[in-house]
Scaffold this motif. Structure first.
Motif, PDB file in Angstrom:
ATOM      1  N   MET A 249       0.626  -1.277  -0.148  1.00 53.92           N
ATOM      2  CA  MET A 249      -0.188   0.043   0.013  1.00 53.92           C
ATOM      3  C   MET A 249       0.902   1.341   0.035  1.00 53.92           C
ATOM      4  O   MET A 249       0.330   2.321  -0.558  1.00 53.92           O
ATOM      5  CB  MET A 249      -0.832   0.073   1.239  1.00 53.92           C
ATOM      6  CG  MET A 249      -1.882  -1.075   1.205  1.00 53.92           C
ATOM      7  SD  MET A 249      -3.342  -0.787  -0.160  1.00 53.92           S
ATOM      8  CE  MET A 249      -2.573  -2.008  -1.306  1.00 53.92           C
ATOM      9  N   VAL A 250       2.108   1.315   0.686  1.00 56.06           N
ATOM     10  CA  VAL A 250       3.060   2.350   0.639  1.00 56.06           C
ATOM     11  C   VAL A 250       3.991   2.510  -0.656  1.00 56.06           C
ATOM     12  O   VAL A 250       3.969   3.564  -1.315  1.00 56.06           O
ATOM     13  CB  VAL A 250       3.722   2.276   1.803  1.00 56.06           C
ATOM     14  CG1 VAL A 250       4.635   3.402   1.970  1.00 56.06           C
ATOM     15  CG2 VAL A 250       2.989   2.499   2.930  1.00 56.06           C
ATOM     16  N   PHE A 251       4.430   1.281  -1.052  1.00 55.99           N
ATOM     17  CA  PHE A 251       5.299   1.261  -2.120  1.00 55.99           C
ATOM     18  C   PHE A 251       4.876   0.886  -3.472  1.00 55.99           C
ATOM     19  O   PHE A 251       5.598   0.661  -4.372  1.00 55.99           O
ATOM     20  CB  PHE A 251       6.671   0.714  -1.567  1.00 55.99           C
ATOM     21  CG  PHE A 251       7.324   1.389  -0.478  1.00 55.99           C
ATOM     22  CD1 PHE A 251       8.162   2.503  -0.779  1.00 55.99           C
ATOM     23  CD2 PHE A 251       7.401   0.659   0.619  1.00 55.99           C
ATOM     24  CE1 PHE A 251       8.683   2.958   0.324  1.00 55.99           C
ATOM     25  CE2 PHE A 251       8.079   1.224   1.727  1.00 55.99           C
ATOM     26  CZ  PHE A 251       8.675   2.433   1.615  1.00 55.99           C
ATOM     27  N   GLY A 252       3.397   0.331  -3.739  1.00 56.50           N
ATOM     28  CA  GLY A 252       3.114  -0.022  -4.759  1.00 56.50           C
ATOM     29  C   GLY A 252       3.073   0.964  -5.935  1.00 56.50           C
ATOM     30  O   GLY A 252       3.198   2.220  -5.433  1.00 56.50           O
ATOM     31  N   ARG A 253       2.952   0.589  -7.157  1.00 58.37           N
ATOM     32  CA  ARG A 253       3.234   1.693  -8.134  1.00 58.37           C
ATOM     33  C   ARG A 253       2.121   2.660  -8.274  1.00 58.37           C
ATOM     34  O   ARG A 253       2.404   3.640  -8.875  1.00 58.37           O
ATOM     35  CB  ARG A 253       3.404   0.747  -9.341  1.00 58.37           C
ATOM     36  CG  ARG A 253       4.469  -0.272  -9.507  1.00 58.37           C
ATOM     37  CD  ARG A 253       4.410  -1.237 -10.939  1.00 58.37           C
ATOM     38  NE  ARG A 253       5.028  -0.063 -11.999  1.00 58.37           N
ATOM     39  CZ  ARG A 253       5.307  -0.548 -13.117  1.00 58.37           C
ATOM     40  NH1 ARG A 253       5.095  -1.680 -13.578  1.00 58.37           N
ATOM     41  NH2 ARG A 253       5.799   0.394 -14.051  1.00 58.37           N
ATOM     42  N   ARG A 254       1.037   2.323  -7.708  1.00 60.14           N
ATOM     43  CA  ARG A 254      -0.033   3.040  -7.618  1.00 60.14           C
ATOM     44  C   ARG A 254      -0.188   4.129  -6.156  1.00 60.14           C
ATOM     45  O   ARG A 254      -1.083   4.779  -6.237  1.00 60.14           O
ATOM     46  CB  ARG A 254      -1.544   2.546  -7.769  1.00 60.14           C
ATOM     47  CG  ARG A 254      -1.742   1.937  -9.360  1.00 60.14           C
ATOM     48  CD  ARG A 254      -3.097   1.186  -9.433  1.00 60.14           C
ATOM     49  NE  ARG A 254      -3.098   0.416 -10.630  1.00 60.14           N
ATOM     50  CZ  ARG A 254      -4.374   0.162 -11.204  1.00 60.14           C
ATOM     51  NH1 ARG A 254      -5.521  -0.173 -10.331  1.00 60.14           N
ATOM     52  NH2 ARG A 254      -4.401  -0.372 -12.336  1.00 60.14           N
ATOM     53  N   ALA A 255       0.604   3.509  -5.430  1.00 57.99           N
ATOM     54  CA  ALA A 255       0.712   4.362  -4.071  1.00 57.99           C
ATOM     55  C   ALA A 255       1.394   5.364  -4.074  1.00 57.99           C
ATOM     56  O   ALA A 255       2.183   5.621  -5.202  1.00 57.99           O
ATOM     57  CB  ALA A 255       1.459   3.259  -3.061  1.00 57.99           C
ATOM     58  N   PRO A 256       1.272   6.399  -3.300  1.00 54.71           N
ATOM     59  CA  PRO A 256       2.046   7.894  -3.461  1.00 54.71           C
ATOM     60  C   PRO A 256       3.330   7.710  -3.269  1.00 54.71           C
ATOM     61  O   PRO A 256       4.037   8.279  -4.712  1.00 54.71           O
ATOM     62  CB  PRO A 256       1.357   8.582  -2.283  1.00 54.71           C
ATOM     63  CG  PRO A 256       0.282   8.017  -2.029  1.00 54.71           C
ATOM     64  CD  PRO A 256       0.265   6.464  -2.321  1.00 54.71           C
ATOM     65  N   ILE A 257       3.905   6.971  -2.495  1.00 52.87           N
ATOM     66  CA  ILE A 257       5.565   6.840  -2.406  1.00 52.87           C
ATOM     67  C   ILE A 257       6.040   5.958  -3.717  1.00 52.87           C
ATOM     68  O   ILE A 257       7.123   6.243  -4.258  1.00 52.87           O
ATOM     69  CB  ILE A 257       5.786   6.550  -1.135  1.00 52.87           C
ATOM     70  CG1 ILE A 257       5.534   7.369   0.212  1.00 52.87           C
ATOM     71  CG2 ILE A 257       7.411   6.227  -1.123  1.00 52.87           C
ATOM     72  CD1 ILE A 257       6.088   6.806   1.364  1.00 52.87           C
ATOM     73  N   GLY A 258       5.276   4.863  -3.968  1.00 56.85           N
ATOM     74  CA  GLY A 258       5.646   4.259  -4.983  1.00 56.85           C
ATOM     75  C   GLY A 258       5.703   4.935  -6.350  1.00 56.85           C
ATOM     76  O   GLY A 258       6.687   4.728  -7.065  1.00 56.85           O
ATOM     77  N   SER A 259       4.908   5.447  -6.757  1.00 54.44           N
ATOM     78  CA  SER A 259       4.600   6.312  -7.923  1.00 54.44           C
ATOM     79  C   SER A 259       5.597   7.306  -7.862  1.00 54.44           C
ATOM     80  O   SER A 259       6.069   7.681  -9.065  1.00 54.44           O
ATOM     81  CB  SER A 259       3.193   6.693  -8.085  1.00 54.44           C
ATOM     82  OG  SER A 259       3.035   7.687  -7.012  1.00 54.44           O
ATOM     83  N   PHE A 260       5.911   8.153  -6.916  1.00 51.06           N
ATOM     84  CA  PHE A 260       6.973   9.155  -6.729  1.00 51.06           C
ATOM     85  C   PHE A 260       8.301   8.459  -6.966  1.00 51.06           C
ATOM     86  O   PHE A 260       8.987   8.961  -7.879  1.00 51.06           O
ATOM     87  CB  PHE A 260       7.007   9.766  -5.446  1.00 51.06           C
ATOM     88  CG  PHE A 260       8.332  10.775  -5.141  1.00 51.06           C
ATOM     89  CD1 PHE A 260       7.932  11.750  -5.611  1.00 51.06           C
ATOM     90  CD2 PHE A 260       9.292  10.277  -4.398  1.00 51.06           C
ATOM     91  CE1 PHE A 260       9.233  12.768  -5.693  1.00 51.06           C
ATOM     92  CE2 PHE A 260      10.391  10.954  -4.265  1.00 51.06           C
ATOM     93  CZ  PHE A 260      10.277  12.389  -4.828  1.00 51.06           C
TER      94      PHE A 260
END
Length: 232
Positions: free
Chosen positions: A70-81
């Motif tokens: 949920m944090v580092f997934g490609r659609r999560a904010p941090i992951g997408s960043f």
């Protein structure tokens, strides 16, 4: 060796060693810093920080893996960043397996290093400070040499934990052969297919051998460091 393990098993062994190495390397500096703060500093919220650090030991590993997704997934904010800015993708990549293993190994490393720091007499550090040595020099010349065996113990514990990590890893990066399938997930996968027990047993033997080798190496290094500190 490759023929004995099979291509898929050999890839899982190499990937696990790679993931464990980077997980330990990523965690170690932060583990030393957090252990130093928890051992030497008094501040409000210290117990909360201590609880958060040890939370991966208490939570089911699947929960930790889900949080990472949920944090580092490609659609999560941090992951997408991370993907847009640095081109770094963690979910369903070996890099994500290293992060998951690092998170799970971190509490064990902090605990081992903190015990080593607690055993160091603060008076030795205070004496160095009163002689005019800056804080970083006190740590590098007094504290660090004395806690080196504890750091090595923490590193080995972290490496062993990373080698055996399963729940958080398979939730965050799945078990894609040749890409994210580590040693534990390969063992689990072979046990799910008829006739795979022999291959699983071979991987179990390799896992035990690697863990024992790491422990023996750590013991040898710790003894040598301890003798050097004692001036022998």
């Amino acid at each position: 060796m490759i023929a004995w393990l099979g291509e898929e098993g050999w890839q899982a062994v190499l990937l696990s060693l790679k993931v464990s190495f980077w997980a330990t390397l990523i965690s170690l500096p932060f583990a030393i810093a957090i252990a130093l703060v928890l051992s030497r500093k008094e501040f409000s919220g210290k117990q909360l920080v201590n609880g958060i650090v040890h939370l991966p030991l208490i939570l089911p590993p699947v929960v930790t893996g889900y949080v990472l997704l949920m944090v580092f997934g490609r659609r999560a904010p941090i992951g997408s960043f991370l993907e847009d800015t640095f081109g770094l993708v963690l979910a369903f990549r070996w890099t994500g397996a290293a992060v998951a293993a690092a998170v799970m190994a971190f509490p064990l490393m902090v605990r081992a290093i903190r015990l080593a720091i607690d055993a160091v007499d603060p008076g030795l550090e205070d004496a160095a400070s009163t002689l005019g040595a800056p804080r970083w020099r006190v740590f590098s010349t007094v504290t660090l040499p004395l806690i080196t065996p504890g750091i090595l113990t923490g590193a080995v514990l972290g490496f062993a934990k990373a080698m055996g990590e399963f729940g958080a890893t398979i939730t965050f990066v799945s078990a894609i052969p040749g890409r994210t399938q580590t040693l534990p997930s390969a063992i689990y996968g072979f046990l799910q297919v008829p006739g795979g027990e022999t291959q699983a047993l071979r991987l179990v033997i390799v896992s035990v051998a690697v863990a024992m080798a790491a422990l023996l190496l750590s013991e040898l290094i710790s003894r040598r460091v301890a003798r050097r500190i004692a001036g022998q």
